[in-house]
Design a protein around this motif. Structure first.
Motif, PDB file in Angstrom:
ATOM      1  N   TYR A  85       0.907  -1.364   0.064  1.00 41.85           N
ATOM      2  CA  TYR A  85      -0.159   0.103  -0.127  1.00 41.85           C
ATOM      3  C   TYR A  85       0.847   1.366   0.176  1.00 41.85           C
ATOM      4  CZ  TYR A  85       0.835   0.264   5.039  1.00 41.85           C
ATOM      5  OH  TYR A  85       1.439   0.393   6.341  1.00 41.85           O
ATOM      6  N   VAL A  86       2.043   1.108  -0.145  1.00 37.91           N
ATOM      7  CA  VAL A  86       2.992   2.223  -0.286  1.00 37.91           C
ATOM      8  C   VAL A  86       3.624   2.438  -1.347  1.00 37.91           C
ATOM      9  CG1 VAL A  86       5.141   3.436   0.721  1.00 37.91           C
ATOM     10  CG2 VAL A  86       3.513   2.456   2.332  1.00 37.91           C
ATOM     11  N   PRO A  87       3.204   3.221  -2.323  1.00 37.27           N
ATOM     12  CA  PRO A  87       3.735   3.290  -3.589  1.00 37.27           C
ATOM     13  C   PRO A  87       5.156   3.804  -3.720  1.00 37.27           C
ATOM     14  CG  PRO A  87       2.010   5.240  -3.403  1.00 37.27           C
ATOM     15  CD  PRO A  87       2.096   4.394  -2.108  1.00 37.27           C
ATOM     16  N   VAL A  88       5.918   3.381  -4.691  1.00 40.36           N
ATOM     17  CA  VAL A  88       7.276   3.756  -4.755  1.00 40.36           C
ATOM     18  C   VAL A  88       7.288   4.912  -5.788  1.00 40.36           C
ATOM     19  CG1 VAL A  88       9.487   3.032  -5.663  1.00 40.36           C
ATOM     20  CG2 VAL A  88       8.095   1.067  -4.426  1.00 40.36           C
ATOM     21  N   THR A  89       8.072   5.885  -5.412  1.00 38.27           N
ATOM     22  CA  THR A  89       8.053   7.198  -6.293  1.00 38.27           C
ATOM     23  C   THR A  89       8.691   6.749  -7.796  1.00 38.27           C
ATOM     24  OG1 THR A  89       8.746   8.507  -4.693  1.00 38.27           O
ATOM     25  CG2 THR A  89       9.340   9.295  -6.590  1.00 38.27           C
ATOM     26  N   GLY A  90       8.070   7.045  -8.686  1.00 35.24           N
ATOM     27  CA  GLY A  90       8.175   6.545 -10.272  1.00 35.24           C
ATOM     28  C   GLY A  90       6.991   5.443 -10.759  1.00 35.24           C
ATOM     29  N   SER A  91       6.324   4.815  -9.831  1.00 33.14           N
ATOM     30  CA  SER A  91       5.483   4.019 -10.310  1.00 33.14           C
ATOM     31  C   SER A  91       4.039   4.612 -10.763  1.00 33.14           C
ATOM     32  CB  SER A  91       5.137   3.088  -9.093  1.00 33.14           C
ATOM     33  OG  SER A  91       4.364   3.968  -7.802  1.00 33.14           O
ATOM     34  N   GLU A  92       3.965   5.630 -10.262  1.00 35.92           N
ATOM     35  CA  GLU A  92       2.623   6.531 -10.756  1.00 35.92           C
ATOM     36  C   GLU A  92       1.463   5.720 -10.239  1.00 35.92           C
ATOM     37  OE1 GLU A  92       2.796   7.886 -14.934  1.00 35.92           O
ATOM     38  OE2 GLU A  92       5.048   7.634 -14.749  1.00 35.92           O
ATOM     39  N   LEU A  93       1.527   5.265  -8.714  1.00 36.81           N
ATOM     40  CA  LEU A  93       0.658   4.504  -8.319  1.00 36.81           C
ATOM     41  C   LEU A  93      -0.078   5.270  -7.227  1.00 36.81           C
ATOM     42  CD1 LEU A  93       2.101   1.118  -8.611  1.00 36.81           C
ATOM     43  CD2 LEU A  93       0.142   1.844  -9.901  1.00 36.81           C
ATOM     44  N   GLY A  94      -1.140   4.769  -6.773  1.00 39.76           N
ATOM     45  CA  GLY A  94      -2.134   5.235  -5.589  1.00 39.76           C
ATOM     46  C   GLY A  94      -1.674   4.214  -4.454  1.00 39.76           C
ATOM     47  N   ASP A  95      -2.382   4.509  -3.428  1.00 42.68           N
ATOM     48  CA  ASP A  95      -2.144   3.558  -2.159  1.00 42.68           C
ATOM     49  C   ASP A  95      -3.160   2.329  -2.146  1.00 42.68           C
ATOM     50  OD1 ASP A  95      -4.205   5.107  -1.587  1.00 42.68           O
ATOM     51  OD2 ASP A  95      -3.646   5.535   0.529  1.00 42.68           O
ATOM     52  N   LYS A  96      -4.220   2.546  -3.332  1.00 48.23           N
ATOM     53  CA  LYS A  96      -5.222   1.126  -3.339  1.00 48.23           C
ATOM     54  C   LYS A  96      -4.717   0.560  -4.680  1.00 48.23           C
ATOM     55  CE  LYS A  96      -8.786   3.731  -1.065  1.00 48.23           C
ATOM     56  NZ  LYS A  96      -8.037   4.863  -0.883  1.00 48.23           N
ATOM     57  N   MET A  97      -4.116  -0.559  -4.614  1.00 45.16           N
ATOM     58  CA  MET A  97      -3.384  -1.157  -5.668  1.00 45.16           C
ATOM     59  C   MET A  97      -4.101  -2.661  -6.115  1.00 45.16           C
ATOM     60  SD  MET A  97       0.446  -0.261  -5.329  1.00 45.16           S
ATOM     61  CE  MET A  97       0.804   0.052  -3.561  1.00 45.16           C
ATOM     62  N   ASP A  98      -4.313  -2.967  -7.398  1.00 40.53           N
ATOM     63  CA  ASP A  98      -4.659  -4.242  -7.598  1.00 40.53           C
ATOM     64  C   ASP A  98      -3.501  -5.386  -7.970  1.00 40.53           C
ATOM     65  OD1 ASP A  98      -3.642  -3.708 -10.084  1.00 40.53           O
ATOM     66  OD2 ASP A  98      -5.556  -3.173 -10.977  1.00 40.53           O
ATOM     67  N   PHE A  99      -3.414  -6.393  -8.123  1.00 41.61           N
ATOM     68  CA  PHE A  99      -2.408  -7.511  -8.237  1.00 41.61           C
ATOM     69  C   PHE A  99      -1.314  -6.982  -9.187  1.00 41.61           C
ATOM     70  CE2 PHE A  99      -0.117 -10.947  -9.967  1.00 41.61           C
ATOM     71  CZ  PHE A  99       0.374 -11.589  -9.047  1.00 41.61           C
ATOM     72  N   PHE A 100      -1.789  -6.225 -10.316  1.00 40.69           N
ATOM     73  CA  PHE A 100      -0.998  -6.032 -11.429  1.00 40.69           C
ATOM     74  C   PHE A 100      -0.195  -4.688 -10.887  1.00 40.69           C
ATOM     75  CE2 PHE A 100       0.171  -2.918 -14.788  1.00 40.69           C
ATOM     76  CZ  PHE A 100       1.042  -3.675 -15.672  1.00 40.69           C
ATOM     77  N   GLU A 101      -0.848  -3.803 -10.282  1.00 38.64           N
ATOM     78  CA  GLU A 101       0.043  -2.649  -9.783  1.00 38.64           C
ATOM     79  C   GLU A 101       1.041  -2.964  -8.965  1.00 38.64           C
ATOM     80  OE1 GLU A 101      -3.732   0.641 -10.776  1.00 38.64           O
ATOM     81  OE2 GLU A 101      -3.685  -0.403  -9.113  1.00 38.64           O
ATOM     82  N   ARG A 102       0.519  -3.760  -7.868  1.00 39.04           N
ATOM     83  CA  ARG A 102       1.383  -4.251  -6.817  1.00 39.04           C
ATOM     84  C   ARG A 102       2.762  -4.764  -7.102  1.00 39.04           C
ATOM     85  NH1 ARG A 102      -0.673  -8.016  -3.656  1.00 39.04           N
ATOM     86  NH2 ARG A 102      -2.729  -8.123  -4.596  1.00 39.04           N
ATOM     87  N   THR A 103       2.444  -5.685  -8.429  1.00 36.80           N
ATOM     88  CA  THR A 103       3.665  -6.109  -8.890  1.00 36.80           C
ATOM     89  C   THR A 103       4.494  -5.275  -9.549  1.00 36.80           C
ATOM     90  OG1 THR A 103       2.298  -8.299  -9.588  1.00 36.80           O
ATOM     91  CG2 THR A 103       4.308  -7.877 -10.753  1.00 36.80           C
TER      92      THR A 103
END
Length: 527
Positions: free
Chosen positions: A193-211
């Motif tokens: 739930y902690v997005p890495v800078t550069g991932s362009e993700l929020g803190d609610k991630m599905d499986f692909f986004e967590r990958t």
């Protein structure tokens, strides 16, 4: 008698340990560009409280003045191949091209480009630090001045090396560290739930986004251990005790003044030697120059849109600039555009081009309706402070993540600069201007950001003086900072428990087999 008591009480107020500000010598090692804008705010406050400040700068610095009424500067010896601002324009052109690819490929391309930049950048920095340590006159002056503390931005580790070499307490004014988001250095950061800078993700991630988040984290970790750290190996071996590594040196910081506020950041774990000062540079708006004020007032009920790309990027590609100018020309609003470069041919009479403007004061002006921005941290906090909705045109580094944070909260809209058209830009900007939900969301963030018991700049100066008064703040540092990674993550304990479990299962099945054989032998004899 009453008068005497009052005088005694008043005197007592001035000599309380937490309020006295004895004069001290602070060595400041900043990072240039927009980072300096933040550092300068803190230095002004420290100077007003009687501290002596010495700033280390490059003679080729493009933002840090050599002469100042609030500090003494010392210019380090420079290298011929130090970066100039054109470097960022070249990088922008490459990144805009990368962003034409799909999400996974562009992430790979950008991470690879960042790795190349790190190789070159840290090679230059290593040679600059070696040059500094080899300068006997400079180092003798550093030792003889008897500094009490080093205040530095660890985006570049020059100050870290100096603080350790001089054995001084160290305070970080930090958002980014040389290996990425500072939080990943000093605090637990669950990638679920902690997005890495550069991932362009929020803190609610599905499986692909967590990958994807995990892959970006692995990429950045590999860059640190195999690209950045080896650059400094010779320097560390020559000037510091055996076994010293850069990350361990950074983790000995007594205090991390983090330029973040959880009104803007996603919630995440933190540590006791961390003080959050996000938005500390924001202030109520001051009066504008007469000509700029007249332009603002001429906008009538429609108001004004302001646009800035920050301190590093001179200009967007020409086709993008022409598209933006054409869209601005069709608006009923007036536009103030901080712009450097050739005047766009599609520019309308409603748009004022300036090479600089007082951004904070413009954002706080009652006529300002929207902020077109690249997503730099300073601009985002100023927009939050003044409650101005944002149309984001992120270009580099953390800017995509910054605008995403506001977009998730309904206070901003983001456009992809690479494929931007005039119609798309106009439609998005009109949406931000005309849909009240954007301004309402930003005004809510503004109320939350301002609702605090103490101003962030006061927090920053209090804790810097706390470290000065107490000769450091080692008692706030977690013991986890000293542990090797396999102990920190209890890998050794997990291996032991797995070994015990394996042996227990093996012994159980072995005993079962032996008992089964004995039973089988008895049956055979009986038969």
């Amino acid at each position: 008698m009453v008068l005497t008591s009052v005088i005694v009480c008043l005197c007592g107020l001035f000599i309380l340990p937490g309020e006295c500000h004895p004069e001290s010598n602070i060595l400041v090692v900043p990072v240039d560009g927009s980072h300096w804008v933040n550092m300068a705010v803190i230095l002004k406050e420290l100077h007003s409280r009687g501290h002596n400040l010495t700033v280390i700068r490059s003679p080729k610095s493009y933002y840090i003045p050599e002469k100042s009424p609030i500090y003494t500067s010392i210019s380090m010896k420079s290298l011929e191949d130090e970066f100039d601002l054109s470097f960022y324009d070249r990088m922008l052109r490459c990144h805009l091209e990368y962003r034409r690819s799909n999400r996974l490929l562009r992430t790979i391309y950008i991470q690879a480009d960042m790795a190349r930049m790190m190789i070159n950048g840290h090679d230059v920095l290593t040679r600059a630090v070696k040059l500094m340590f080899e300068d006997q006159v400079f180092m003798s002056m550093m030792r003889n001045t008897k500094f009490d503390l080093v205040l530095t931005d660890p985006g570049l580790p020059t100050g870290v090396f100096l603080a350790h070499h001089l054995q001084l307490p160290m305070v970080f004014n930090v958002r980014w560290i040389n290996m990425g988001d500072s939080h990943f250095t000093f605090a637990p950061s669950p990638l679920s739930y902690v997005p890495v800078t550069g991932s362009e993700l929020g803190d609610k991630m599905d499986f692909f986004e967590r990958t994807l988040n995990m892959l970006v984290h692995i990429s950045q970790s590999l860059q640190y251990y195999f690209i950045m750290e080896p650059n400094y190996r010779e320097l560390l071996d020559r000037y510091f005790p055996p076994g010293t590594d850069l990350l361990s040196m950074e983790l000995t910081a007594d205090l991390w003044l983090v330029r973040a506020d959880f009104v803007f950041e996603f919630p995440r774990p933190t540590m006791p030697n961390v003080v959050y000062i996000g938005g500390f540079q924001c202030r109520p708006a001051k009066a504008l120059p007469e000509d700029l004020e007249a332009f603002m007032q001429s906008s009538g009920e429609h108001g004004v849109v302001i646009m800035s790309l920050g301190t590093l990027i001179a200009a967007l590609p020409k086709d993008v600039t022409e598209a933006i100018a054409a869209a601005f020309a069709e608006l009923p609003q007036k536009v103030v555009w901080r712009y450097i470069g050739e005047r766009p041919s599609t520019l309308g009479n409603n748009t004022l081009l300036v090479d600089w403007f007082p951004q904070n004061d413009l954002l706080g002006h009652p006529k300002t309706r929207a902020f077109v921005a690249h997503g730099g941290t300073n601009g985002m906090y100023e927009a939050i402070y003044h409650g101005v909705p944002v149309l984001g045109l992120p270009l580099l580094f953390d800017q995509f993540d910054n605008v995403l944070r506001l977009q998730v909260r309904g206070a901003a809209k983001t456009l992809e600069t690479t494929t931007l058209t005039s119609a798309e830009f106009k439609e998005a900007l009109q949406d931000v201007l005309e849909d009240p939900l954007y301004r309402e969301a930003m005004e809510r963030l503004s109320r939350l950001h301002r609702d605090r018991p103490i101003e962030p700049l006061d927090r920053a100066t209090f804790w810097i003086e706390y470290v000065l008064r107490n000769k450091g703040a080692a008692h706030l540092r977690s013991e986890g900072y000293r542990l090797p990674w396999y102990v920190y993550h209890s890998v050794d304990v997990a291996l032991l428990l797995l070994t015990v479990l394996f042996l227990s299962v093996w012994m159980f099945f072995t005993v079962c087999r032996l008992m089964l054989r004995m039973v089988c032998k008895r049956k055979t004899k009986v038969e």
